[in-house]
Design a protein around this motif. Sequence first.
Motif, PDB file in Angstrom:
ATOM      1  N   VAL A 176      62.013  34.097  36.706  1.00  0.00           N
ATOM      2  CA  VAL A 176      62.220  32.794  37.332  1.00  0.00           C
ATOM      3  C   VAL A 176      63.550  32.789  38.071  1.00  0.00           C
ATOM      4  O   VAL A 176      64.395  33.658  37.850  1.00  0.00           O
ATOM      5  N   GLN A 177      63.714  31.819  38.932  1.00  0.00           N
ATOM      6  CA  GLN A 177      64.954  31.672  39.676  1.00  0.00           C
ATOM      7  C   GLN A 177      65.529  30.285  39.377  1.00  0.00           C
ATOM      8  O   GLN A 177      65.005  29.278  39.849  1.00  0.00           O
ATOM      9  N   ILE A 178      66.585  30.249  38.588  1.00  0.00           N
ATOM     10  CA  ILE A 178      67.183  28.976  38.158  1.00  0.00           C
ATOM     11  C   ILE A 178      68.690  29.057  38.321  1.00  0.00           C
ATOM     12  O   ILE A 178      69.326  30.009  37.857  1.00  0.00           O
ATOM     13  N   GLU A 179      69.248  28.065  38.977  1.00  0.00           N
ATOM     14  CA  GLU A 179      70.703  28.027  39.156  1.00  0.00           C
ATOM     15  C   GLU A 179      71.403  27.512  37.907  1.00  0.00           C
ATOM     16  O   GLU A 179      72.439  28.027  37.505  1.00  0.00           O
ATOM     17  N   ASP A 180      70.871  26.486  37.268  1.00  0.00           N
ATOM     18  CA  ASP A 180      71.468  25.900  36.072  1.00  0.00           C
ATOM     19  C   ASP A 180      70.383  25.780  35.006  1.00  0.00           C
ATOM     20  O   ASP A 180      69.523  24.900  35.071  1.00  0.00           O
ATOM     21  N   THR A 181      70.406  26.663  34.008  1.00  0.00           N
ATOM     22  CA  THR A 181      69.346  26.686  33.002  1.00  0.00           C
ATOM     23  C   THR A 181      69.413  25.499  32.047  1.00  0.00           C
ATOM     24  O   THR A 181      68.402  25.131  31.455  1.00  0.00           O
ATOM     25  N   THR A 182      70.588  24.907  31.895  1.00  0.00           N
ATOM     26  CA  THR A 182      70.688  23.730  31.034  1.00  0.00           C
ATOM     27  C   THR A 182      69.939  22.548  31.653  1.00  0.00           C
ATOM     28  O   THR A 182      69.184  21.842  30.981  1.00  0.00           O
ATOM     29  N   ILE A 183      70.147  22.352  32.952  1.00  0.00           N
ATOM     30  CA  ILE A 183      69.428  21.281  33.646  1.00  0.00           C
ATOM     31  C   ILE A 183      67.927  21.575  33.634  1.00  0.00           C
ATOM     32  O   ILE A 183      67.107  20.674  33.432  1.00  0.00           O
ATOM     33  N   ILE A 226      60.919  26.765  40.228  1.00  0.00           N
ATOM     34  CA  ILE A 226      61.664  27.851  39.576  1.00  0.00           C
ATOM     35  C   ILE A 226      60.918  29.172  39.563  1.00  0.00           C
ATOM     36  O   ILE A 226      61.475  30.189  39.146  1.00  0.00           O
ATOM     37  N   GLY A 227      59.659  29.197  39.995  1.00  0.00           N
ATOM     38  CA  GLY A 227      58.868  30.416  39.895  1.00  0.00           C
ATOM     39  C   GLY A 227      59.461  31.564  40.686  1.00  0.00           C
ATOM     40  O   GLY A 227      59.999  31.390  41.780  1.00  0.00           O
ATOM     41  N   GLY A 228      59.366  32.766  40.097  1.00  0.00           N
ATOM     42  CA  GLY A 228      59.815  33.969  40.779  1.00  0.00           C
ATOM     43  C   GLY A 228      58.779  34.405  41.794  1.00  0.00           C
ATOM     44  O   GLY A 228      57.894  33.630  42.173  1.00  0.00           O
ATOM     45  N   PRO A 229      58.832  35.650  42.228  1.00  0.00           N
ATOM     46  CA  PRO A 229      57.889  36.146  43.248  1.00  0.00           C
ATOM     47  C   PRO A 229      56.430  35.913  42.874  1.00  0.00           C
ATOM     48  O   PRO A 229      55.635  35.521  43.702  1.00  0.00           O
ATOM     49  N   ASP A 230      56.058  36.184  41.592  1.00  0.00           N
ATOM     50  CA  ASP A 230      54.679  35.938  41.192  1.00  0.00           C
ATOM     51  C   ASP A 230      54.599  35.179  39.870  1.00  0.00           C
ATOM     52  O   ASP A 230      53.512  34.984  39.334  1.00  0.00           O
ATOM     53  N   GLY A 231      55.763  34.766  39.333  1.00  0.00           N
ATOM     54  CA  GLY A 231      55.781  33.940  38.143  1.00  0.00           C
ATOM     55  C   GLY A 231      55.270  34.627  36.898  1.00  0.00           C
ATOM     56  O   GLY A 231      54.747  33.981  35.998  1.00  0.00           O
TER      57      GLY A 231
END
Length: 244
Positions: A176-183, A226-231
């Motif tokens: 996944v691609q997440i800037e702030d995992t707490t949020i 938040i999904g990555g290239p194919d999740g």
Amino acid sequence: MEPLTRLKARAARQSVAKSRGGRPTKSAAIQRDLRLIEVATRLFLERGFDATSIDAVAETARVSKPTVYARYRDKRGLFEAVLRREISRWLSPLSTAAEMQFSKPSSASVEHCLLELARQMLVMVSGPEPGALSRIVAAQATNFPELARLAEEEGYLKAVSTMARLFDRLVAEGAVQIEDTTIAAEVYLNITVGHTIRQATNGIPIDVKAVEKRLRASLRLLMTGIGGPDGRLHRTGARTRPPR
């Protein structure tokens, strides 16, 4: 001789539960405290905070009032102990379920694993007990703000922390691609179980089919963000999480 034998046997059994000074043994004291908390939990959930008295708890648990006061000071202290235990009962399965869903290599999608985790959480929070406990905390928040703070810090925020660590792992794996995992953890908990918790707290009947439909739609929206290239949960090497 038979009556004397029975008396000796009774004395021997009592000596197991009592120490030399007449005080309960450590094991007996633990069992007494567990029984006391079980009784207090049931009475608080059935009657509410105001209608539950120390007298009623002591009588039902078969302990003396001085014992209750010595252990918990007052009714607020007793309810705090009940609240702490109920929170731990909810958090422990959450941590276990999260670990089980994501601990092993899998070709399952992140969305599928998050969906299964959310379903397990919904089972834990949709019963009558969590709703009744939430109502008590809300009703007593003005008089005892420390109880509301306890529920927030030991309950919700620890659940957020558990989910944030899980998202940290997924980011490191490139799933996944997440800037702030707490949020992200806060959003996940709010969209998956938040609505059902509010319904339970307000005493609104829960429609299982509607919950499932909302859950799937909410997670699809989350994964769009938040999904990555194919999740999927590929274990092809760690990737550094972007700075917050």
